[in-house]
Design a protein around this motif. Structure first.
Motif, PDB file in Angstrom:
ATOM      1  N   LEU A 193       1.115  -1.165   0.012  1.00 14.96           N
ATOM      2  CA  LEU A 193       0.120   0.315  -0.054  1.00 14.96           C
ATOM      3  C   LEU A 193       0.968   1.127   0.324  1.00 14.96           C
ATOM      4  N   TRP A 194       0.159   2.282  -0.277  1.00 15.21           N
ATOM      5  CA  TRP A 194       1.133   3.080  -0.420  1.00 15.21           C
ATOM      6  C   TRP A 194       0.014   4.703  -0.602  1.00 15.21           C
ATOM      7  N   LEU A 195       0.779   5.991  -0.328  1.00 16.90           N
ATOM      8  CA  LEU A 195       0.014   6.971   0.238  1.00 16.90           C
ATOM      9  C   LEU A 195       1.154   8.013  -1.096  1.00 16.90           C
ATOM     10  N   ASN A 196       0.163   9.408  -1.401  1.00 21.50           N
ATOM     11  CA  ASN A 196       0.832   9.924  -1.770  1.00 21.50           C
ATOM     12  C   ASN A 196       0.795  11.529  -0.586  1.00 21.50           C
ATOM     13  N   GLY A 197       1.552  11.744  -0.066  1.00 16.29           N
ATOM     14  CA  GLY A 197       2.579  12.996   0.856  1.00 16.29           C
ATOM     15  C   GLY A 197       2.520  12.261   2.202  1.00 16.29           C
ATOM     16  N   VAL A 198       2.456  11.133   2.478  1.00 19.26           N
ATOM     17  CA  VAL A 198       2.788  10.705   3.945  1.00 19.26           C
ATOM     18  C   VAL A 198       3.291   9.277   3.374  1.00 19.26           C
ATOM     19  N   TRP A 199       5.313   9.593   4.314  1.00 21.87           N
ATOM     20  CA  TRP A 199       5.742   8.934   4.587  1.00 21.87           C
ATOM     21  C   TRP A 199       6.185   8.908   5.605  1.00 21.87           C
ATOM     22  N   GLY A 200       6.911   8.008   5.753  1.00 19.83           N
ATOM     23  CA  GLY A 200       8.455   7.832   6.856  1.00 19.83           C
ATOM     24  C   GLY A 200       7.649   7.265   7.565  1.00 19.83           C
ATOM     25  N   ASP A 201       7.684   7.507   9.220  1.00 15.63           N
ATOM     26  CA  ASP A 201       6.862   6.877  10.401  1.00 15.63           C
ATOM     27  C   ASP A 201       5.353   7.041  10.302  1.00 15.63           C
ATOM     28  N   VAL A 202       5.018   8.872  10.435  1.00 15.70           N
ATOM     29  CA  VAL A 202       3.914   8.625  10.082  1.00 15.70           C
ATOM     30  C   VAL A 202       2.808   7.812   8.830  1.00 15.70           C
ATOM     31  N   PHE A 203       3.773   7.734   7.732  1.00 17.93           N
ATOM     32  CA  PHE A 203       2.862   6.054   6.636  1.00 17.93           C
ATOM     33  C   PHE A 203       2.859   5.035   7.358  1.00 17.93           C
ATOM     34  N   ASP A 204       3.417   3.936   8.164  1.00 18.73           N
ATOM     35  CA  ASP A 204       3.384   3.555   9.092  1.00 18.73           C
ATOM     36  C   ASP A 204       2.261   3.821  10.111  1.00 18.73           C
ATOM     37  N   TRP A 205       2.134   4.658  10.611  1.00 24.10           N
ATOM     38  CA  TRP A 205       1.140   4.869  11.868  1.00 24.10           C
ATOM     39  C   TRP A 205       0.085   4.894  10.802  1.00 24.10           C
ATOM     40  N   THR A 206      -0.431   5.608  10.040  1.00 25.90           N
ATOM     41  CA  THR A 206      -1.133   5.216   9.068  1.00 25.90           C
ATOM     42  C   THR A 206      -2.003   3.944   8.394  1.00 25.90           C
ATOM     43  N   LEU A 207      -0.850   3.060   8.444  1.00 28.54           N
ATOM     44  CA  LEU A 207      -0.996   2.216   8.125  1.00 28.54           C
ATOM     45  C   LEU A 207      -2.161   0.897   9.119  1.00 28.54           C
ATOM     46  N   ASP A 208      -0.907   1.995  10.027  1.00 25.02           N
ATOM     47  CA  ASP A 208      -2.113   0.647  11.314  1.00 25.02           C
ATOM     48  C   ASP A 208      -3.123   1.269  11.867  1.00 25.02           C
ATOM     49  N   ALA A 209      -3.181   2.826  12.055  1.00 30.74           N
ATOM     50  CA  ALA A 209      -4.988   3.511  11.956  1.00 30.74           C
ATOM     51  C   ALA A 209      -5.663   2.428  11.216  1.00 30.74           C
ATOM     52  N   ALA A 210      -5.445   2.886   9.561  1.00 29.75           N
ATOM     53  CA  ALA A 210      -6.313   2.344   8.984  1.00 29.75           C
ATOM     54  C   ALA A 210      -6.707   0.993   9.447  1.00 29.75           C
ATOM     55  N   SER A 211      -5.223  -0.331  10.264  1.00 30.33           N
ATOM     56  CA  SER A 211      -6.520  -1.753  10.066  1.00 30.33           C
ATOM     57  C   SER A 211      -6.731  -1.703  11.810  1.00 30.33           C
ATOM     58  N   ALA A 212      -6.477  -0.462  12.528  1.00 35.53           N
ATOM     59  CA  ALA A 212      -7.167  -0.282  13.841  1.00 35.53           C
ATOM     60  C   ALA A 212      -8.594   0.039  13.322  1.00 35.53           C
ATOM     61  N   LEU A 213      -8.873   0.768  12.844  1.00 38.35           N
ATOM     62  CA  LEU A 213     -10.395   1.044  12.371  1.00 38.35           C
ATOM     63  C   LEU A 213     -11.489  -0.144  11.778  1.00 38.35           C
ATOM     64  N   GLY A 214     -10.342  -1.238  11.518  1.00 36.22           N
ATOM     65  CA  GLY A 214     -11.061  -2.465  11.347  1.00 36.22           C
ATOM     66  C   GLY A 214     -11.030  -3.321  12.515  1.00 36.22           C
ATOM     67  N   ASP A 215     -10.307  -3.186  13.052  1.00 33.34           N
ATOM     68  CA  ASP A 215      -9.983  -3.727  14.751  1.00 33.34           C
ATOM     69  C   ASP A 215     -11.253  -3.619  15.163  1.00 33.34           C
ATOM     70  N   ALA A 216     -11.567  -2.253  15.347  1.00 34.51           N
ATOM     71  CA  ALA A 216     -12.574  -1.597  16.682  1.00 34.51           C
ATOM     72  C   ALA A 216     -13.958  -2.244  15.590  1.00 34.51           C
ATOM     73  N   GLN A 217     -14.813  -2.146  14.742  1.00 32.42           N
ATOM     74  CA  GLN A 217     -15.703  -2.653  13.929  1.00 32.42           C
ATOM     75  C   GLN A 217     -15.879  -4.695  13.506  1.00 32.42           C
TER      76      GLN A 217
END
Lengths: 471, 452
Positions: free
Chosen positions: A237-261
């Motif tokens: 997966l990738w995004l524009n304008g999001v990189w480094g740790d913030v990118f990793d945390w973004t992907l973590d968040a995308a999965s956490a949004l799934g974990d929550a529901q």
């Protein structure tokens, strides 16, 4: 399509289309895709590569902790499953030849007068292919020579008359019956999915891995997670304008949004959430298989065939690498890119489709042997039905009943199961009649390969004959 | 605006809110453009439904025409995947949203693949279905039966009296009109195949399959027995017999309902609609007008938004049009590549997600936002933006979607984590920009945004 011969039932497969997309500019890597961005969007890859580098190659998850591949990186469920499952656990690879492959061409009664009469244009000539040593009436189709060679080495069991009573000639119904392991149109779980519900883990989606780029119904579970990928290095997966740790945390968040529901009351919310959650787990587990440019971070000890219209061989190559790396796979499902629904112009589709499948599986077997893991892997090749004995006049064949399955691998008993049904007695629709029930084969595989009581997986398991399948 | 005939079945009695209008726009179209749901809600239920089911005149496409990755025009018949983009563009830009949505339903219903023909023939079929999107089912079925792309796909063009080919005959009953194992036998399949004989075409080196026609010399003029009726039937009769079969209306209505509503149609409502459908000689529009006003449409469970609808909806919500033809392979990854359904049964609307297809949707978000990304190297950005402010700003960007507390909390948690990660002074601005880009990407990946 100008200049191509008229091919009625042949077509471009999903993967061929994808290949064309690649040729037409699909990005291979973030950098290639967006040169404006200074740091690749998938910058988190760097940290994974560091871990990978520490292993000097492919990381075995058995050594996960020693190498610093923690549950956080790998997915706790996968790490745990890898520990529990152990290095010798069996893997079943289900290969579905979609469309109903013509059994009377795979193993042809070449020279049989009735056959010549039923197949005036499609009959395999006596001069073609090699004899099937277990039944002198039959010859392997020339496109199946790789299967013939594996068979001669004792690594193929042929089931030349497999099916079920009251056969259904609809692709969807018959395929569904095979997928769910019962002649029940209402059953919503696959036979391997139910096995994973009984014997699998609630937190390891890799235990049931579809390599079709989408879920394979054979693996559909009611409870435990399973995953769909294409090739292991394609999963990114990738995004524009999001990189480094913030990118990793973004992907973590995308999965956490799934974990929550994940267990939301609304089924649509739960469906999306579950997928998001599993993406997180699989993404972490497959990271070591992909280099920073999005290519395979593994090599194969053998050469796989290549084809312009299919990535089937490359999917098998990826599978061998994943098994070798110790990923906790149990049931894997792949579908042929070729549609064997040869109502017209059969020889073209059939020959190229079958030879690619046979050559790829032979390469896969050599790969497993070279890696010393061939004892762990059994390949089950099947199709939803065979085809009508009488050809149809469009250089093709219509839907039939009994067909052919193969069990391939070092663990395979290597001898024929059942017998060739012949042509003298056909059913009311002019189709070959089965002498081995596919559900009996499923029960036997569950019991002999997985050590699983089939009664917990296959409805009315007690009704079906068992066959010796494993060496 | 003229009113709508009253519905023969149950009607939603709640006040027709912006939330209801949003669901209507997602299920009967391709999602709302900014402000559109509020305007639609103001029309009330009947007015809103009527605006969708009874558009007048030709469709208008508003906004910029689609462009390929190089900035040039797309080439639907010349470049792989551009046919997909051509239709996706109509989904994004047409003011006749339900016409496009119904066309999409018919594409899946009478699933035909480009794999056995070409983009020219698929687009021809697409126009045919669009013209009959809300019309008479029997007419549509007849046109599909002699449609060139379909003749290629299910072997109608090689089905002759010398060698009947059962492919179309079987699927036309199993998938198109009656349902599996409902009121037909293998004998009917065989006899239908005979009735359908006679279509053929030529092959041209330059344009592929061409000159599709019914050739009487290839047709079997003998007597056939279909559903117990005897006659010298041809393809017109095939269509008529299937549609007049007593089990056709229940199949047709339940299947159509399933594209719009997650829970099954109540038995009483089904019976009423069957009678309406028969009495109206198989018109589709009255059925759709009843379904779009049913209480279960608004009060029932959510539905996962189909991948191509999701892609169109992303662009509509952002007020964008197609700026790349990457949308073709994105759709493929997300599991709904137009003109190439997975098989003759079309797409499975009950199962749109797994790890691979979820990832495809994530990629769709990446590309939808491609031209809108805030450049992380810019210097001007509110340096004191709090996690709460950042999330509020991103939610405003997407028109304030309604989220569950769990989703809101997880987004906020990410926003806090990103801020917590700021160590160096330069990161004060840069990380806030990265965070805003990330939040804007995360919002449409949430379970709420992917369902309606």
């Amino acid at each position: 399509m100008a200049g191509e011969p008229r091919l009625c039932c042949e077509g471009f497969s999903r993967s061929q289309a994808l290949r064309r997309a690649l040729a037409s500019g699909r990005p291979r890597s973030t950098r290639e895709w967006d040169p404006r961005m200074p740091i690749p969007a998938g910058a988190g890859v760097d940290r994974r590569r560091f871990l990978l580098g520490a292993a000097g190659g492919l990381v075995s998850v058995y050594g996960a902790e020693r190498l610093g591949l923690t549950g956080r990186v790998l997915g706790d469920g996968i790490a745990q499953a890898a520990t529990i499952q152990g290095p010798d656990s069996p893997v079943l690879v289900s290969v579905f030849l979609q469309g109903g492959i013509d059994a009377l061409s795979v193993l042809a009664p070449a020279g049989n007068p009735l056959y010549m009469q039923l197949r005036p244009t499609l009959a395999v000539p006596v001069s073609a292919g090699v004899p099937f040593i277990e039944d002198p009436q039959l010859r392997w189709h020339p496109a199946a020579t790789s299967f013939a060679n594996l068979h001669a080495a004792g690594k193929v069991s042929v089931l030349p008359g497999i099916g079920y009573t009251s056969p259904d000639m609809s692709h969807f119904t018959s395929r569904h019956y095979w997928e769910v392991g019962a002649t029940d149109t209402g059953l919503a779980t696959g036979w391997l999915g139910r096995y994973l519900d009984v014997a699998g883990s609630p937190s390891n989606p890799l235990q049931g891995l579809s390599m079709d780029g989408q879920m394979n119904p054979t693996l559909a579970t009611a409870r435990n997670p399973v995953a769909a990928i294409d090739k292991p290095y394609d999963f990114s997966l990738w995004l524009n304008g999001v990189w480094g740790d913030v990118f990793d945390w973004t992907l973590d968040a995308a999965s956490a949004l799934g974990d929550a529901q994940h267990h939301a009351h609304d089924p649509a919310i739960a469906q999306v959430a579950e997928a998001a959650s599993e993406v997180g787990i699989v993404r972490r587990a497959l990271a070591p298989f992909r280099d920073a440019d999005g290519n395979a971070a593994y090599t194969s000890p053998v050469t796989y065939p290549t084809a312009s219209d299919s990535d089937f061989p490359q999917r098998l190559a990826g599978l061998a690498a994943m098994i070798a790396a110790g990923l906790p796979l149990r049931c894997v499902a792949l579908t042929s890119d070729t549609q064997f629904d040869t109502h017209a112009s059969q020889p073209g589709t059939f020959d190229s489709g079958l030879s690619l499948i046979a050559d790829s599986i032979a390469a896969f077997q050599s790969d497993l042997e070279a890696r010393g893991i061939d004892d762990r892997v059994l390949v089950h090749v099947w199709s939803e039905f065979g085809r009508r004995a009488q050809e149809n006049g469009s250089d093709g064949t219509d839907h039939g009943a009994a067909g052919v399955s193969l069990l391939i691998g070092t663990p395979s008993i290597g001898t024929m199961v059942g017998e060739w049904p012949g042509l003298t007695t056909l059913d009311v629709n002019g189709n070959q009649i089965e002498n081995v029930d596919y559900r009996g084969v499923y029960c036997s595989l569950l019991e002999q390969w997985f050590g699983q009581d089939a009664g917990a997986v296959i409805p009315d398991a007690g009704r079906f004959t068992r066959y010796p399948l494993i060496r | 605006m003229a009113s709508l005939p009253s519905s023969p079945i149950a009607v939603y009695r709640g006040s027709f809110t912006e939330r209801d209008a949003t669901r209507l726009l997602w299920r009967a179209g391709f999602g709302p453009k900014p402000g559109q749901a509020r305007k639609l809600a103001a029309l009330g239920l009947d007015g809103a439904v009527r605006s969708l089911t009874r558009p007048s005149g030709p469709a208008r496409l508003s906004g910029a025409a689609p462009r390929n990755a190089g900035g040039g025009p797309i080439d639907p018949t010349g470049v792989w995947g551009d046919a997909h983009c051509w239709w996706l563009d109509r989904m994004v830009r047409s003011d006749q949203q339900l016409v496009e949505r119904m066309t999409l339903i018919w594409h899946s219903w009478f699933a035909t693949s480009i794999e056995d023909s070409n983009a020219t023939l698929m687009l021809r079929q697409n126009q045919m279905m669009r013209a009959r999107a809300l019309g008479n089912f029997q007419d549509l079925f007849l046109e599909v039966t002699r449609d060139p792309a379909m003749l290629c796909w299910l072997n109608g063009n090689t089905n002759s009296k010398w060698s009947p080919n059962e492919n179309y005959a079987r699927e036309s009953m199993e998938l198109f009109t009656l349902g599996a194992d409902r009121g037909y036998s293998q004998l009917d399949v065989h006899e239908q195949a005979r009735a359908l004989t006679g279509f053929t075409n030529d092959w041209s080196e330059s344009s592929g399959p061409t000159n599709f026609r019914f050739d009487p010399s290839l047709h079997d003029y003998g007597v056939k027995t279909i559903f117990g009726h005897r006659g010298r039937f041809d393809y017109h009769d095939t269509c008529r017999l299937c549609v007049h079969h007593p089990l056709h209306p229940s199949f047709m209505i339940a299947k159509l309902w399933g594209y719009f509503v997650a829970s099954p149609i109540p038995a009483g409502d089904l019976r009423v609609l069957e009678a309406v459908y028969r009495a109206g000689k198989f018109q589709t529009r009255p059925l759709v007008e009843a379904i779009l006003r049913h209480p279960l449409f608004y009060e029932g469970p959510r539905m996962v938004i189909p991948p191509v609808v999701y892609c169109a909806g992303l662009l509509r919500a952002l007020g964008l049009t197609l700026e790349t033809n990457a949308w073709s392979w994105i759709a493929q990854q997300a599991g709904q590549f137009l003109f190439d359904p997975p098989n003759v049964a079309g797409w499975n609307y009950a199962d749109w997600l797994d790890t691979a297809r979820w990832s495809g949707r994530f990629t769709a978000v990446t590309y939808a936002l491609q031209s809108r990304v805030l450049n992380p190297s810019r210097k001007s950005y509110p340096v004191h933006e709090s996690p709460e402010d950042a999330l509020a700003s991103a939610l405003r960007y997407w028109g304030e979607p309604a989220f569950s507390p769990e989703t809101h909390e997880n987004l906020l948690e990410f926003s806090r984590r990103a801020q917590h990660g700021i160590v160096a002074e330069w990161e004060q601005v840069t990380y806030r920009i990265l965070r805003q880009n990330a939040l804007r990407a995360l919002i449409p990946t949430t379970p709420e945004w992917q369902s309606c």
